[in-house]
Design an enzyme around this catalytic site. Sequence first.
Site, PDB file in Angstrom:
ATOM      1  N   CYS A  90    -116.201  38.560 -41.135  1.00  0.00           N
ATOM      2  CA  CYS A  90    -116.888  39.480 -40.034  1.00  0.00           C
ATOM      3  C   CYS A  90    -117.907  40.212 -40.489  1.00  0.00           C
ATOM      4  CB  CYS A  90    -115.446  40.321 -39.499  1.00  0.00           C
ATOM      5  SG  CYS A  90    -115.874  41.564 -38.374  1.00  0.00           S
ATOM      6  N   ASN A 104    -113.774  45.636 -31.482  1.00  0.00           N
ATOM      7  CA  ASN A 104    -114.583  46.325 -32.030  1.00  0.00           C
ATOM      8  C   ASN A 104    -116.148  45.569 -32.177  1.00  0.00           C
ATOM      9  OD1 ASN A 104    -114.114  45.093 -34.289  1.00  0.00           O
ATOM     10  ND2 ASN A 104    -113.817  46.809 -35.683  1.00  0.00           N
ATOM     11  N   GLU A 164    -125.575  45.823 -29.999  1.00  0.00           N
ATOM     12  CA  GLU A 164    -126.307  47.100 -29.857  1.00  0.00           C
ATOM     13  C   GLU A 164    -127.927  47.131 -30.081  1.00  0.00           C
ATOM     14  OE1 GLU A 164    -123.359  50.575 -31.513  1.00  0.00           O
ATOM     15  OE2 GLU A 164    -125.317  50.831 -32.026  1.00  0.00           O
ATOM     16  N   HIS A 181    -122.304  42.697 -34.368  1.00  0.00           N
ATOM     17  CA  HIS A 181    -121.109  42.758 -35.265  1.00  0.00           C
ATOM     18  C   HIS A 181    -120.094  41.805 -34.655  1.00  0.00           C
ATOM     19  CE1 HIS A 181    -117.366  45.140 -36.308  1.00  0.00           C
ATOM     20  NE2 HIS A 181    -117.501  44.332 -37.193  1.00  0.00           N
ATOM     21  N   ASN A 237    -115.779  41.004 -44.764  1.00  0.00           N
ATOM     22  CA  ASN A 237    -114.257  40.577 -44.762  1.00  0.00           C
ATOM     23  C   ASN A 237    -114.506  39.179 -45.647  1.00  0.00           C
ATOM     24  OD1 ASN A 237    -113.422  42.530 -43.349  1.00  0.00           O
ATOM     25  ND2 ASN A 237    -112.585  41.121 -41.589  1.00  0.00           N
ATOM     26  N   SER A 296    -125.576  54.916 -36.635  1.00  0.00           N
ATOM     27  CA  SER A 296    -125.139  53.795 -37.513  1.00  0.00           C
ATOM     28  C   SER A 296    -126.165  54.062 -38.738  1.00  0.00           C
ATOM     29  CB  SER A 296    -125.567  52.645 -37.122  1.00  0.00           C
ATOM     30  OG  SER A 296    -124.529  52.266 -36.043  1.00  0.00           O
ATOM     31  N   HIS A 348    -118.088  50.004 -44.811  1.00  0.00           N
ATOM     32  CA  HIS A 348    -118.457  48.769 -43.748  1.00  0.00           C
ATOM     33  C   HIS A 348    -118.605  49.545 -42.497  1.00  0.00           C
ATOM     34  CE1 HIS A 348    -114.749  48.812 -41.997  1.00  0.00           C
ATOM     35  NE2 HIS A 348    -114.935  47.532 -41.524  1.00  0.00           N
ATOM     36  N   GLY A 349    -118.290  50.780 -42.252  1.00  0.00           N
ATOM     37  CA  GLY A 349    -118.337  51.415 -40.996  1.00  0.00           C
ATOM     38  C   GLY A 349    -117.699  52.582 -40.959  1.00  0.00           C
ATOM     39  N   GLY A 365    -114.549  53.524 -39.466  1.00  0.00           N
ATOM     40  CA  GLY A 365    -112.987  53.477 -39.719  1.00  0.00           C
ATOM     41  C   GLY A 365    -112.326  54.262 -38.396  1.00  0.00           C
TER      42      GLY A 365
END
Lengths: 484, 141
Positions: free
Chosen positions: A101, A206, A210, A238, A333, A388, A407-408, A410
């Site tokens: 991912c 998720n 975008e 994503h 991942n 972001s 990575h983001g 959460g």
Amino acid sequence: MRISGIEIEKVNDNLWEIPKFGGMLVPGRIYTSEKMLEGTLQNDEALKQVVNVAHLPGIQKYSLAMPDIHWGYGFPIGGVAATDINNGVISPGGVGYDINCGVRLARTSLNFESIKNRIQKLVENLFNDIPTGVGASGAIKKLNAAEIKKILRDGAEWAVSNGFGSKHDIELTEENGKLKDADPEAVSPRAIERGMDQAGTLGSGNHFLEIDFVEEIFDENAAEIFGLFKGQIVIQIHTGSRGLGYQVCDDYLKVLVQAEKKYGFKLPDKQLACAPIKSTEGQNYLHAMRAAANFAWNNRQVIMHLARNSFKRTLSISDAELEFELIYDVCHNIAKIEEHEIDGEVKKVCVHRKGATRAFPPGSKFIPEKYRSVGQPVLIPGDMGRYSYIAVGTEKAMRETFGSSCHGAGRVQSRHQALKEAKGRNLVEELTKKGIVIQAKGYKTIAEEMPHAYKDVSEVVEVMHHAGISTKVAKLKPAGVIKG
Amino acid sequence: MGYRFIEHTADIAVEVEGESLNDLFISSCYAWREAAMDISSFQKESSKKFIFNSTNLEVLLIELLSELNFQLYSKGWVFVTIQNLFLEETDSGYHLEIELFGQKHNSEIHKFKEEIKAVTFHQMKIEKVNNTYKTLIVFDI
């Protein structure tokens, strides 16, 4: 202090340590702020999972967690663990079901101000051109098993050689969009079947595409090298390896759960099932995981090409005018064999990144030549209503986190909580008022993925910035979102 | 007896219990269906039979639920009800035979709720407590 029943000590404002206890082979280390530690982590299983990961045979230095840590299965999301390739293990739970991912960021020549009245149409067309949602299919014709095996071997190269993008895209993808030593034969027929009509599909949950614009630049030099300017339209994608990757993880977990007895491992959670890296079981999983990772890179490459075409058609402009070009593509991942310095010695280790992004420093030979003066782009998506970030990897990341960062944002709320909070509200209207156009398969996804279901990503990014692990380059603001 | 969904930050967790292992496995199938689908009406159009063998009870349950996942997302076949479930302990572990009724996925009546990526082993442990079999199942979504 005690958090979630676990004793934890402050190392500095951005770093906390769980001292070794019980069967832990190394201490745990969590990059976070006191606020997040006492807030979102207080009633979460994630810290216990950091402790569990520290039991993995051959683990080196620390069981690490990034500030976007939250409750996963086996590993926490945001977990990083490196195991010695000679006496350590590989664990599919340290990669996750959605193998590779990841996030892809492309830039354009467009300025937000000049196209802001076209965002609605762009979102509509992107939504029609890119299959989204559960069971999404049909981005490209259904492929047969032989063709899927080519993707598993060649990764994003398959997309480019089939007309979905250019060679230039490959050069700007982590690992050039293809992990070597991938073996399609290690992937089950069932996994291949799940992938046949999913190449170029976004999926659900998720995952998203975008349209963002660059709101703020923090590092002018790195921004210039990445081709970024203020107000510029950029596109974030994503997604991962879809059903094919889930099936690979599923297939091998069943094998490795049974291998636990064979190798005499005693693990605190079955989801941490593992095998020695050099064992037949370990090697078979690695070969299959790399093949699934290649499927994911191909997937993001196809989607980016579809998005490029949507932009050209909607705005009636040429490639030369649009300048839709990839900035970078990172996986979050994955398990990779890398060399890292441990106790003054360079060692080969298997770095598991489960919800963590590689963050290699300036000068690394593993990042595109054009970025070597500043470091690897680290792409950190937030939620769909706020912002972001783009950051860069550092030398300190190599020393402390095996070259890894967050990575983001959460999640902080369960989907059920988010749905409850969304009741009676019109989230689409709320987002529209903020200047964000959204289109999704169903309202439920929008509710579950509402901005406040996530941590404020800026808190996460600031921890890594101040810890010196990945430093901020630019902040992006969403203008259009498509979701499954 | 039956199942109960509990709070989980990122995924779906469900506590399942049954008076027998058969009951536990049956309730687990219905919990999976409720997590995956919103079904307004059912039709027993076709039946499918599956056989699983494992040395490990948890692996056996995951094999069964993963099959339901595969049937839904890859074959477009929705499990509606369980006709028969036979589970026995053998010399080499456990043997499960199940016959299911179901129908082809129809997006008008079978709405996807979540895409269940997989049925995880996380915290799964089938235990007998006071004559009741219990387990927790976490679905990765």
